[in-house]
Design a protein around this motif. Sequence first.
Motif, PDB file in Angstrom:
ATOM      1  N   SER A 126       0.884  -1.203  -0.088  1.00  0.00           N
ATOM      2  CA  SER A 126      -0.191  -0.126   0.018  1.00  0.00           C
ATOM      3  C   SER A 126       0.798   1.286   0.012  1.00  0.00           C
ATOM      4  CB  SER A 126      -0.846  -0.090   1.309  1.00  0.00           C
ATOM      5  OG  SER A 126      -0.087   0.274   2.594  1.00  0.00           O
ATOM      6  N   THR A 127       0.029   2.436  -0.339  1.00  0.00           N
ATOM      7  CA  THR A 127       0.954   3.732  -0.417  1.00  0.00           C
ATOM      8  C   THR A 127       1.496   3.759   1.201  1.00  0.00           C
ATOM      9  OG1 THR A 127      -0.617   4.718  -1.906  1.00  0.00           O
ATOM     10  CG2 THR A 127       0.700   6.200  -0.591  1.00  0.00           C
ATOM     11  N   TYR A 128       0.824   3.560   2.091  1.00  0.00           N
ATOM     12  CA  TYR A 128       1.489   3.609   3.612  1.00  0.00           C
ATOM     13  C   TYR A 128       2.615   2.900   3.843  1.00  0.00           C
ATOM     14  CZ  TYR A 128       1.733   3.238   8.532  1.00  0.00           C
ATOM     15  OH  TYR A 128       2.174   3.183  10.148  1.00  0.00           O
ATOM     16  N   ASN A 129       2.492   1.567   3.269  1.00  0.00           N
ATOM     17  CA  ASN A 129       3.885   0.638   3.283  1.00  0.00           C
ATOM     18  C   ASN A 129       5.008   1.098   2.683  1.00  0.00           C
ATOM     19  OD1 ASN A 129       1.800  -2.445   2.701  1.00  0.00           O
ATOM     20  ND2 ASN A 129       2.070  -1.456   4.373  1.00  0.00           N
ATOM     21  N   ILE A 130       4.634   1.651   1.376  1.00  0.00           N
ATOM     22  CA  ILE A 130       5.951   2.386   0.599  1.00  0.00           C
ATOM     23  C   ILE A 130       6.511   3.534   1.393  1.00  0.00           C
ATOM     24  CG2 ILE A 130       6.497   3.644  -1.458  1.00  0.00           C
ATOM     25  CD1 ILE A 130       4.098   1.949  -2.747  1.00  0.00           C
ATOM     26  N   LEU A 131       5.521   4.355   1.942  1.00  0.00           N
ATOM     27  CA  LEU A 131       6.070   5.706   2.687  1.00  0.00           C
ATOM     28  C   LEU A 131       6.866   5.393   4.009  1.00  0.00           C
ATOM     29  CD1 LEU A 131       5.645   8.773   2.980  1.00  0.00           C
ATOM     30  CD2 LEU A 131       3.747   8.514   4.197  1.00  0.00           C
ATOM     31  N   ILE A 132       6.414   4.354   4.670  1.00  0.00           N
ATOM     32  CA  ILE A 132       6.996   3.954   5.991  1.00  0.00           C
ATOM     33  C   ILE A 132       8.498   3.349   5.371  1.00  0.00           C
ATOM     34  CG2 ILE A 132       7.092   2.366   7.932  1.00  0.00           C
ATOM     35  CD1 ILE A 132       5.177   5.102   8.233  1.00  0.00           C
ATOM     36  N   PHE A 179      10.646   5.908  12.462  1.00  0.00           N
ATOM     37  CA  PHE A 179       9.903   5.181  11.575  1.00  0.00           C
ATOM     38  C   PHE A 179      10.306   3.512  11.495  1.00  0.00           C
ATOM     39  CE2 PHE A 179       9.932   9.545   9.851  1.00  0.00           C
ATOM     40  CZ  PHE A 179       8.331   9.725   9.232  1.00  0.00           C
ATOM     41  N   GLY A 180      11.547   3.295  12.118  1.00  0.00           N
ATOM     42  CA  GLY A 180      11.789   2.024  12.184  1.00  0.00           C
ATOM     43  C   GLY A 180      10.701   1.273  13.332  1.00  0.00           C
ATOM     44  N   ILE A 181      10.216   2.093  14.065  1.00  0.00           N
ATOM     45  CA  ILE A 181       9.179   1.407  14.921  1.00  0.00           C
ATOM     46  C   ILE A 181       7.935   0.961  14.181  1.00  0.00           C
ATOM     47  CG2 ILE A 181       7.739   1.734  16.957  1.00  0.00           C
ATOM     48  CD1 ILE A 181      10.327   3.229  18.242  1.00  0.00           C
ATOM     49  N   LEU A 182       7.593   2.073  13.486  1.00  0.00           N
ATOM     50  CA  LEU A 182       6.482   2.000  12.710  1.00  0.00           C
ATOM     51  C   LEU A 182       6.590   0.791  11.394  1.00  0.00           C
ATOM     52  CD1 LEU A 182       5.548   5.638  11.839  1.00  0.00           C
ATOM     53  CD2 LEU A 182       4.407   4.111  13.763  1.00  0.00           C
ATOM     54  N   MET A 183       7.567   0.706  11.036  1.00  0.00           N
ATOM     55  CA  MET A 183       7.933  -0.357  10.057  1.00  0.00           C
ATOM     56  C   MET A 183       7.944  -1.762  10.681  1.00  0.00           C
ATOM     57  SD  MET A 183      10.948  -1.006   7.201  1.00  0.00           S
ATOM     58  CE  MET A 183      12.225  -1.250   8.489  1.00  0.00           C
ATOM     59  N   PHE A 184       8.428  -2.066  11.964  1.00  0.00           N
ATOM     60  CA  PHE A 184       8.395  -3.166  12.461  1.00  0.00           C
ATOM     61  C   PHE A 184       7.029  -3.619  12.794  1.00  0.00           C
ATOM     62  CE2 PHE A 184       8.146  -5.186  16.691  1.00  0.00           C
ATOM     63  CZ  PHE A 184       9.051  -6.277  16.576  1.00  0.00           C
ATOM     64  N   LEU A 185       6.015  -2.547  13.496  1.00  0.00           N
ATOM     65  CA  LEU A 185       4.963  -2.920  13.792  1.00  0.00           C
ATOM     66  C   LEU A 185       4.091  -3.202  12.439  1.00  0.00           C
ATOM     67  CD1 LEU A 185       4.077  -0.185  16.255  1.00  0.00           C
ATOM     68  CD2 LEU A 185       4.466  -2.568  16.776  1.00  0.00           C
ATOM     69  N   TRP A 229      14.623  -8.463  10.530  1.00  0.00           N
ATOM     70  CA  TRP A 229      15.055  -8.701  12.031  1.00  0.00           C
ATOM     71  C   TRP A 229      16.335  -7.936  12.249  1.00  0.00           C
ATOM     72  CZ3 TRP A 229      11.326  -9.531  15.054  1.00  0.00           C
ATOM     73  CH2 TRP A 229      10.102 -10.106  14.825  1.00  0.00           C
ATOM     74  N   ILE A 230      17.225  -8.119  11.203  1.00  0.00           N
ATOM     75  CA  ILE A 230      18.422  -7.464  11.710  1.00  0.00           C
ATOM     76  C   ILE A 230      18.686  -5.979  11.697  1.00  0.00           C
ATOM     77  CG2 ILE A 230      20.923  -7.138  10.617  1.00  0.00           C
ATOM     78  CD1 ILE A 230      20.839 -10.165   9.508  1.00  0.00           C
ATOM     79  N   CYS A 231      17.677  -5.284  10.381  1.00  0.00           N
ATOM     80  CA  CYS A 231      17.534  -3.966  10.262  1.00  0.00           C
ATOM     81  C   CYS A 231      16.757  -3.247  11.441  1.00  0.00           C
ATOM     82  CB  CYS A 231      16.616  -3.927   8.998  1.00  0.00           C
ATOM     83  SG  CYS A 231      16.156  -1.989   8.788  1.00  0.00           S
ATOM     84  N   THR A 232      15.720  -3.995  11.894  1.00  0.00           N
ATOM     85  CA  THR A 232      14.995  -3.316  12.770  1.00  0.00           C
ATOM     86  C   THR A 232      15.614  -3.687  14.280  1.00  0.00           C
ATOM     87  OG1 THR A 232      13.316  -5.154  13.028  1.00  0.00           O
ATOM     88  CG2 THR A 232      12.858  -3.608  11.891  1.00  0.00           C
TER      89      THR A 232
END
Length: 314
Positions: A126-132, A179-185, A229-232
């Motif tokens: 989604s657009t949200y996925n791409i943005l985050i 934004f890493g926290i948002l991507m993790f969730l 997992w390594i990234c977050t």
Amino acid sequence: MKNIPSLFRFFALFWILAGIALANNPSVAKESGKQYAESTQGNNSLMINPMNLKLYGGPEVEAVKSWGINSPDSIGWGEIFTFLQGHYFSSIFALVILFTILAFLGHYMVIGQKKFNHGKKIRVFSTYNILIHWCAAIPFMLVCLTGLIMVFGDKLGGGVLVRFARDIHGIATIVFVIFGILMFLMWVRNALPKAYDIEWLLIMGGYLSQEKKPIPAGKFNAGQKMWFWICTIGGFVMATSGAYMFFQFADIETLRIMALVHNALGFLIIAFLITHIYMAVFAIEGALNAMIDGHMGEEEIAILHKFYYKEINA
């Protein structure tokens, strides 16, 4: 080659003169091989850090006892930290970068790029996925780049460039954490390991062959999950250890441990970041478009993400 004997004589003379100077320096204690200031009282006013009174001044001078390699007073993490920081960290980073790039260059030349029919496309992000994703990815890459500039700072001449890199490093880290926290969730559920991930690892995701055979993978394959997992989690540990070192609100032993953890994780993150970029840009034709417009070709999904393809067609 002709200059090697002269260079050797120069360094030999340098160390002889340095030894004489140290031997006659009244500020250095000689007993039991200890090399630290005899008097620490005058140092308490130097470089006082209000966040860590245990680190600077007299206690800092006392701590110098544990910094020397093979010193009678070498204790705790002082020896291994000095050894690695002074001799190996930058070399290991250089080797990680070199061998990772050479490995993928070899893959590209021998195996080549996977190509799929992109006629029919399916929206997977989604657009949200791409943005985050990009709001986390851009500062993350800045953190890695500026971190490498600091690692190789002495080779780059130090000065303004390295100080600027340090400042960008800190700012980009804060943005990544948010934004890493948002991507993790957002993607943690898709990144949970599955039994078929083991099969993916055994066949290396099919990347060692041009054969178009369905690969056992969900929305994310095992390699992408490892990178997630390594990234977050790895990124958050890097941010925490970096904060300890930047603000120095811990004792000297804890700071050494944080520096060791920071660098060791850095090796892994740099290797996987190069891998991620290679896979997105070079290994699969048009793969990067999925994170630009959110669409993937149906054939690519059917081949590289077999179980996800079944899921969206159920």
